[in-house]
Design a protein around this motif. Structure first.
Motif, short mmCIF file in Angstrom:
data_model
loop_
_atom_site.label_atom_id
_atom_site.label_comp_id
_atom_site.label_asym_id
_atom_site.label_seq_id
_atom_site.Cartn_x
_atom_site.Cartn_y
_atom_site.Cartn_z
N PHE B 93 0.82 -1.20 0.00
CA PHE B 93 0.00 0.00 0.00
C PHE B 93 0.85 1.24 0.00
N TYR B 96 -0.05 2.98 5.60
CA TYR B 96 -0.29 1.90 6.56
C TYR B 96 0.09 0.50 6.08
N ASN B 97 1.34 0.35 5.79
CA ASN B 97 1.81 -0.94 5.33
C ASN B 97 2.34 -1.79 6.46
N LEU B 98 3.03 -1.15 7.38
CA LEU B 98 3.74 -1.90 8.41
C LEU B 98 3.17 -1.56 9.78
N LEU B 99 3.15 -2.55 10.64
CA LEU B 99 2.70 -2.30 12.00
C LEU B 99 3.83 -1.60 12.76
N PRO B 100 3.54 -0.46 13.35
CA PRO B 100 4.61 0.33 13.97
C PRO B 100 5.26 -0.36 15.16
N GLU B 101 4.54 -1.30 15.79
CA GLU B 101 5.10 -1.91 17.00
C GLU B 101 6.14 -2.96 16.68
N LEU B 102 6.10 -3.47 15.46
CA LEU B 102 6.94 -4.63 15.14
C LEU B 102 8.18 -4.20 14.36
N GLU B 106 9.77 -8.84 11.82
CA GLU B 106 8.51 -9.35 12.37
C GLU B 106 7.34 -8.98 11.46
N LEU B 110 4.92 -11.72 9.65
CA LEU B 110 3.57 -11.77 10.21
C LEU B 110 2.58 -12.62 9.39
N VAL B 113 3.18 -16.15 10.26
CA VAL B 113 2.78 -16.44 11.65
C VAL B 113 1.27 -16.59 11.72
N LEU B 114 0.58 -15.69 11.03
CA LEU B 114 -0.88 -15.75 11.02
C LEU B 114 -1.34 -17.06 10.39
N ASP B 144 9.41 3.15 11.89
CA ASP B 144 9.64 4.59 11.94
C ASP B 144 11.12 4.95 11.91
N ARG B 158 7.27 -8.21 2.42
CA ARG B 158 6.18 -8.87 3.14
C ARG B 158 5.15 -9.42 2.16
#
Ligand code: ATP
Ligand code: MG
Lengths: 837, 235
Positions: B93, B96-102, B106, B110, B113-114, B144, B158
């Motif tokens: 995209f 909002y492509n990547l989860l900021p926490e990971l 990871e 993901l 893992v899912l 970030d 990914r």
């Protein structure tokens, strides 16, 4: 990496959110544990108080014709459930000579040894009287006479003059329960023998255990009695205490249930928020191929873990808080703080509940988040106002209101017990919470106009933030509404019922000095009338006495129900010492003078008697039909009373002797009456108390009860404040990114903080107003609910103090809870806050 | 059989507030063969993203259908659709492509893992995928801490990690300078060439579109031009 660790990462990157969610559970579980324990302490205190004032809960076995009866008629009763002891009582007026003093006293024959060992009579000195020539005296009387253990007194019985040794002194309070004005205790067989009557008793008092169900025990006892005997609840004893405590118990139920409901609401709220705010993140996980189920499971696991951790911490905090609170309550109630008992199941139940509510509350938004279109879930815009949920909320509010109304009607007709009002009161509150989202936003827009014009920009932005995030707004406001309405509703209810009792007391008891028979119930009629008249005349003649009012009390039956008959002199002018319901005083006065009766509201409620009805009243075995002129509010004997003008009562039933004399002094003479009245009191074996003493006694009682309620309410207040603080904090934390954006476009730190605080204040004010309405409705509701209990409506007044305190607290908590996290949020540099998800 | 086929595909948005509804996509019929590199271009608002979202099963069409490897996406329940997204489709995209926490690693792991793959296997595959886009040296960094181009390459890694049948990319170069967008486009071209990966990419950049083997141009929700169906007019 495992999916679980995604959770851990999220917690780590948003510690505030996870902590706040866990904290909400901790607050709730802590509240449950401490409130419950405190309520238990209150109930125990009330029980002790009732015992101290009204004596041990008991049932009387009496002859239906009002006379003495053969004790052998009474079957074995000790094995009836709830029975603690069976005490036959035999009263006998007697003359006592102590030194040079000749006293007219009432002697009571009992099995003194058994009474003492059952803990029903407490000796302040000496031993119980067991032998033929032994006697126990009331400690107060003995002190007045200067008699000690081992002294001798002369006892003038019908058959002989007995020289008896004082073996013990009985604590006056412990005597009050069974002695009914008697001050001399003799073994029952001794007294019977001296009175030439064998095996006869006046009544058999059946003492019950503290937790026994009095009505069930009464029925069980009645079932075993032969025809000539009846079992009834003793009336006329200082049962005002009973009533204060009865409504206090109801209040207690309300306070605890509302606090508990509020706790769970806070948990649900925090969890809802925790998940609802993460819709986007969850949608992204779904976008990458997670199934709805996987996401839901993730959220539930999170809720269970956070809930579990919070619950354990909360249980610890609750236990720690419970100790001091319960001790404080015991102290307020003048009950000795017995070892703090936490019910064994309380902790596990609270913890399990904490986890269960957390998981349940997370489930709903998780389902919402996983059932929306992915694209919708990913949009940065706030979730659209859920039309379906809005309709559901309105329907829920409607259903709750209707249920409450139905319950109310059923209660009014006695088809539901008054306690049901606790559940429907909560339903009513929930109905208010459900309509809050609809009322709040227009309200906030209105309030927004009040923002000073120099903060116009911040104010306008604040209003928009509230309006654009309807779900977050509704959740935050929900907690505020519950907290404010809890405080206002219960604050009012408590103050109202206490005022009701005190008002009544003030009306009924207007005097400077009060003379009472120690137990205040006519035991026998013989000889007392003339003596009483003589005493009244003596009192009247005392210099400085302006008015004397006599009150005569007796047990009786009306429409098959035991009640107390009150006959009193009416003051020639001024207001009646009565609170007529829907009737005007002059007419009530005339009716009373004609010999009609006024009935207490509770008696009317229970027997269905209405003004204008004829009522068969039985007193001293004599049945007379009287007309009921009006209903009055009365707390004597729980309002199950029938009142007459004294002269009329004398004509009708031969009630002549005054059991209570109210003495009003001429201006400025009140203090000087003490000495002469004391002398008269001693001579006629009455108890003299100044009005201040009586008042102190009542005030003590009331303030203890009120104190216990307030402290639990205070606990609720703390819980509410923590809940509000938590919710507001959470919602500010969620705004980090938009705050960064605002700063990026040129707002300075101060403006941002001001905006956040304004937003919180506006929300607090809006929710406070809804909470105010909800609280007043709750108060009104509690009032309705107590009607079947009291038989009359409570006067409700809007108490500005209670309202202001609650609103101010709500605003303060909202402001501080917004200010702290906002200050932290703006410390970040703009870039950092922008990168927050 | 085409790997992806749309039949009379249509999407209408009911805009809340306004009483007009927006027809974002109408009557789109496309056949995409395996190994094709398709660019969708068009003016802003012409319905490119909406079309791509429907192709990926992120939003359901209002009319018509999408067949991925012969399976009608509309016939699938939520769970099956999730499985398709997880295994057969890779998304890239613009935002909002990547989860900021990971961490990047990871994030890339993901989807595996899912899918229930064990952690070690998922990590290995993720590393391999990151190496393919030249990002393995930043595996332990958080999004970030990466530049826009690096994030985009991470997102492509990914998208590829599950070896999907088709990669859908919405303006993967939209936020990048020309040098970086050239790298991303090159990467996609290489995938198509080396792995016969099917790629559908939305872009409004003509030079980026030129790298694709086939260009489809949208206008007002319709396909206005399709380079595959343009034949030399017979006079
Ligand atoms: N969720 C939505 N609600 C209402 N209308 C929408 C929504 N999403 C897109 N639209 C509208 O559908 C039309 C197509 O939008 P789309 O995002 O597909 O355009 P696009 O071609 O990707 O444009 P851009 O190049 O600017 O990204 C636009 O007019 C847009 O306003
Ligand atoms: Mg687009």
């Amino acid at each position: 990496m495992r999916l679980r660790s995604l959770l851990v990462r999220q917690w780590r990157s948003r510690p505030g959110r996870a902590l706040a969610a866990a904290a909400s559970v901790a607050v709730a579980v802590g509240a449950v544990v401490s409130t419950w324990t405190a309520a238990d302490a209150s109930r125990a205190g009330y029980r002790k108080l009732t015992e101290a004032v009204a004596g041990v809960p008991s049932i009387d076995v009496t002859a239906r014709d009002g006379g003495r009866f053969d004790a052998t008629l009474v079957p074995r009763l000790v094995d009836v459930t709830g029975v603690r002891a069976v005490v036959p009582l035999f009263y006998r007026p007697t003359l006592l000579r102590v030194g040079d003093n000749r006293l007219r006293e009432v002697a009571v024959g009992v099995d003194a040894g058994a009474l003492v060992s059952a803990g029903l009579m407490t000796l302040t000195a000496g031993e119980p009287c067991l032998e033929f020539d032994e006697v126990v005296l009331d400690a107060t009387l003995a002190k007045g006479l200067g008699v000690n253990v081992g002294d001798e007194v002369l006892f003038f019985a019908r058959r002989r003059i007995a020289r008896m040794t004082v073996t013990g002194l009985a604590d006056t309070d412990s005597l009050r329960w069974f002695a009914e004005g008697a001050t001399v205790v003799v073994d029952i067989q001794v007294l019977e023998a001296m009175s030439l009557s064998t095996v006869e008793v006046d009544r058999v008092r059946v003492a019950l255990t503290a937790d026994a169900d009095r009505e069930r025990a009464r029925l069980a006892v009645a079932e075993r009695l032969p025809e000539p005997l009846a079992a009834e609840v003793p009336v006329g004893r200082a049962s005002m205490a009973d009533d204060v405590l009865h409504s206090a118990n109801l209040g207690l139920d309300f306070v605890t249930s509302l606090t508990l409901a509020m706790s769970w609401f806070i948990v649900g709220n925090a969890m809802l928020m925790n998940v609802a705010e993460r819709r986007r993140g969850l949608s992204l996980v779904r976008l990458l191929g997670a199934t709805g189920r996987q996401v839901r499971r993730l959220v539930m696991v999170e809720a269970a873990v956070l809930g579990g951790a919070g619950a354990v911490v909360g249980a610890g905090l609750g236990l720690a808080a419970a100790g001091p609170i319960a001790a404080g309550i015991s102290k307020a109630l003048h009950a000795d703080a017995t070892a703090l008992i936490t019910p064994p199941l309380l902790l596990p139940t609270a913890i399990v509940m904490g986890v269960a509510v957390a998981v349940a509350a997370a489930w709903w938004p998780a389902r919402e988040a996983t059932s929306v279109d992915l694209l919708e879930g990913l949009s940065a815009a706030p979730p659209p106002p859920p039309q379906r949920s809005a309709r559901m909320l309105l329907v829920a509010a409607g259903v709750m209101t209707v249920l409450t109304a139905i319950a109310e009607v059923l209660m009014a007709y006695g088809l539901l017990p008054p306690r049901a009002s606790v559940v429907s009161g909560i339903a009513l509150l929930l109905a208010f919470v459900a309509v809050t989202p609809f009322l709040l936003i227009p309200l906030v827009r209105l309030l927004g106009r009040l923002v000073p014009s120099r903060w116009r920009v911040e104010g306008a932005l604040a209003v928009e933030q509230i309006a654009r995030r309807p779900i977050r707004t509704a959740l935050t406001a929900g907690v505020l509404v519950v907290a404010v309405s809890n405080g206002i509703g219960l604050g009012h209810a408590i103050r109202d019922s206490v005022d009701d009792v005190l008002n009544w007391y003030g009306k009924m008891l207007k005097a400077d000095w009060v003379l009472t028979q120690a137990g205040a119930l006519s035991v026998t009629r013989e000889e007392r009338g003339a003596d009483s008249r003589r005493m009244e005349d003596e009192v009247r003649k005392v210099d400085g006495v302006a008015a004397v009012e006599g009150i005569s009390l007796a047990t009786g039956r009306a429409a098959g129900m035991a009640c107390v008959i009150i006959a009193r002199d009416l003051p020639p002018e001024g207001p009646l010492p009565l609170e007529p319901v829907d009737a005007d005083e002059p007419q009530v006065r005339q009716a009373l003078e004609r010999g009609e009766a006024v009935a207490g509201t509770v008696l009317a409620q229970r027997t269905g008697v209405k003004p204008g009805d004829d009522l068969a009243v039985e007193v001293f075995g004599r049945t007379v039909t009287v007309k009921v002129a009006a209903l009055v509010v009365d707390y004597t004997s729980g309002g199950a009373s029938l009142q007459f003008e004294r002269a009329a009562a004398n004509r009708l039933f031969g009630m002549e002797a005054a059991d209570v004399l109210l003495v009003t002094a001429a201006d400025g003479k009140a203090a000087s009456l003490g000495e002469p009245l004391k002398a008269i009191a001693v001579e006629h074996t009455m108890l003299l108390r100044s009005f201040a003493e009586v008042r102190r006694f009542i005030d003590n009682l009331v303030s203890g009860v009120v104190g216990s309620l307030w402290s639990i309410l205070g606990l609720g207040f703390v819980v509410g404040s923590l809940g509000v603080a938590n919710t507001v904090t959470m919602s500010v934390l969620e705004k980090k990114r938009s705050l960064g954006l605002l700063r990026a476009v040129g707002m300075n730190r101060r403006q941002v903080i001001r905006m956040v605080v304004l937003e919180s204040l506006l929300l607090g004010a809006g929710a406070g107003i809804v909470g105010l309405v909800a609280g007043l409705s709750t108060a009104l509701f509690i009032q309705f609910a107590s009607q079947p209990l009291l038989g009359h409506p409570l006067q409700m007044r809007i108490r500005m103090g209670v309202v202001a305190a609650n609103l101010a607290a709500a605003l303060l908590v909202a402001a501080v809870a917004a200010w702290l996290p906002a200050r932290r949020a703006v410390r970040l540099d703009v870039l950092e806050s922008l990168s927050a998800e | 059989m085409p790997i992806l086929r749309t039949e009379r595909l249509e999407k209408t948005f009911d805009t809340s507030g306004a009483d007009t509804s927006v027809v974002a996509v109408r009557d789109v019929n496309l056949d995409v063969e395996a190994g094709e590199f398709l660019a969708i271009t068009g003016a802003s608002g012409s319905g490119k993203s909406t079309l791509l979202h429907m192709l990926g099963g992120i939003t359901r069409p209002s009319g018509g259908r999408v067949l991925l490897e012969g399976v009608d996406l509309a016939s699938l329940g939520d769970d099956d659709l999730a499985a398709i997204r997880r295994r057969r489709i890779g998304f890239v995209f613009q935002r909002y492509n990547l989860l900021p926490e990971l961490t990047l690693l990871e994030n890339v792991a993901l989807p595996l893992v899912l899918d229930g793959r064990n952690a070690a296997a998922a990590d290995a595959a993720a590393r391999e995928s990151l190496a393919a886009v030249g990002m393995d040296h930043r595996a332990s960094h958080r999004p970030d801490e990466l530049s826009g181009g690096e994030q985009q390459r991470g997102a492509i890694a990914r998208a590829l990690v599950t070896s999907p049948a088709i990669v859908l990319a919405d303006e993967p170069t939209g936020a990048l300078d020309s040098a970086n967008s050239a790298r991303v486009v090159e990467l996609l071209q290489r995938l198509v060439a080396e792995r016969r990966q099917t790629v559908i990419m939305v872009t409004h950049d003509a030079t980026v579109a030129a790298a694709a083997g086939r260009v489809v141009k949208m206008r007002d929700g319709r396909v206005a031009y399709d380079s595959a169906s343009v034949e030399v007019p017979v006079s």
